[in-house]
Design an enzyme around this catalytic site. Structure first.
Site, PDB file in Angstrom:
ATOM      1  N   MET A   1       0.077   8.920   1.022  1.00  0.00           N
ATOM      2  CA  MET A   1      -1.213   9.358   0.481  1.00  0.00           C
ATOM      3  C   MET A   1      -1.352  10.872   0.323  1.00  0.00           C
ATOM      4  O   MET A   1      -2.470  11.387   0.338  1.00  0.00           O
ATOM      5  CB  MET A   1      -2.352   8.815   1.367  1.00  0.00           C
ATOM      6  CG  MET A   1      -2.331   7.321   1.557  1.00  0.00           C
ATOM      7  SD  MET A   1      -2.320   6.441  -0.021  1.00  0.00           S
ATOM      8  CE  MET A   1      -4.065   6.357  -0.306  1.00  0.00           C
TER       9      MET A   1
ATOM     10  N   HIS B   1       2.822   2.950  -8.113  1.00  0.00           N
ATOM     11  CA  HIS B   1       1.372   3.103  -8.301  1.00  0.00           C
ATOM     12  C   HIS B   1       0.800   1.754  -8.701  1.00  0.00           C
ATOM     13  O   HIS B   1       1.363   1.074  -9.570  1.00  0.00           O
ATOM     14  CB  HIS B   1       1.104   4.155  -9.385  1.00  0.00           C
ATOM     15  CG  HIS B   1      -0.339   4.494  -9.523  1.00  0.00           C
ATOM     16  ND1 HIS B   1      -1.014   5.250  -8.582  1.00  0.00           N
ATOM     17  CD2 HIS B   1      -1.248   4.166 -10.476  1.00  0.00           C
ATOM     18  CE1 HIS B   1      -2.276   5.379  -8.967  1.00  0.00           C
ATOM     19  NE2 HIS B   1      -2.450   4.731 -10.105  1.00  0.00           N
TER      20      HIS B   1
ATOM     21  N   ASN C   1       8.060   6.792  -6.872  1.00  0.00           N
ATOM     22  CA  ASN C   1       6.732   6.408  -6.377  1.00  0.00           C
ATOM     23  C   ASN C   1       6.351   5.082  -7.002  1.00  0.00           C
ATOM     24  O   ASN C   1       6.842   4.720  -8.072  1.00  0.00           O
ATOM     25  CB  ASN C   1       5.697   7.475  -6.762  1.00  0.00           C
ATOM     26  CG  ASN C   1       4.324   7.159  -6.206  1.00  0.00           C
ATOM     27  OD1 ASN C   1       4.194   6.728  -5.043  1.00  0.00           O
ATOM     28  ND2 ASN C   1       3.282   7.323  -7.006  1.00  0.00           N
TER      29      ASN C   1
END
Ligand code: GRF
Length: 209
Positions: A97, A116, A114
């Site tokens: 985060m 998402h 990453n």
């Protein structure tokens, strides 16, 4: 006696960064242990001592490293020092985060992934992508695995997968459906990157069989 030359092929290394429950982290570790991903996950880095991911790491035999992230510059300095020692082939953000600075990202260019929980570029740059998709009334959402660049959730896309939102789906139900596909496409994207089957052509990524 004939001397035999032995070639030791060292396995690649992945470091996962996580702040939350760590279900993606666990899936990645399991798929590394089963050799679906041809790499080890020796360390987890977290900014939160109470993260569920830490408990999972201990259970899975992964060494957790907690870094206090109150001051981003200092935290990143520490993380960069640790990474210099570990020398991972890939850094995997799995529900981490914090936004990494352009300096950090440029030191590990094309080596940070990453995930998402939306079909980027929709609902980009927010930790509330699922709630916003539900509120907006979209009928299809999903998840995206991408390389991390200096933008927030804007790096080149490796894999995306969609889910349908039904009329009675709550944000919790949507999150559940998204997690299910995340646990499939994140390990797949990592596997492909580790195997060198991901070709980067500017913004466009080709993933080979
Ligand atoms: C995932 O939904 C991921 O897309 C987002 O954070 C969540 C992490 O979930 N970046 P978990 O901690 O892996 O269960």
């Amino acid at each position: 006696m004939t001397k035999r030359k032995s070639v030791v092929m060292s396995r690649k290394k992945i470091v996962v960064f996580a702040s939350g429950s760590g279900s993606n982290f666990e899936e990645i570790v399991k798929k590394s242990k089963s050799n679906y991903i041809e790499a080890d996950v020796p360390f987890l880095i977290s900014d939160k001592a109470s993260a569920g991911a830490i408990k999972r790491a201990i259970r899975l035999g992964v060494v957790p490293i907690v870094i206090n992230w109150k001051n981003r510059e200092e935290a990143e300095e520490k993380a960069l020092k640790i990474l210099k020692i570990i020398k991972p082939d890939l850094i995997v953000l799995a529900g981490f985060m914090r936004i990494l600075s352009p300096r950090f990202v440029s030191e590990w260019k094309y080596k940070i992934l990453n995930i998402h929980p939306s079909l980027l570029p929709a609902f980009q740059g927010t930790t509330k992508a699922i709630e916003l998709a539900e509120k907006y009334g979209v009928k299809i959402t999903g998840c995206t695995v991408h390389f991390v660049d200096e933008s927030v959730d804007g790096g080149p896309i490796i894999i995306q997968e969609a889910i349908h939102i039904n009329d009675d789906d709550t944000p919790e139900k949507i999150a559940e459906k998204i997690h299910e596909i995340e646990h499939k496409i994140y390990p797949l994207a990592i596997k492909k990157v580790i195997e060198g089957k991901v070709k980067i052509e500017g913004r466009k990524i080709k993933v080979y069989e």
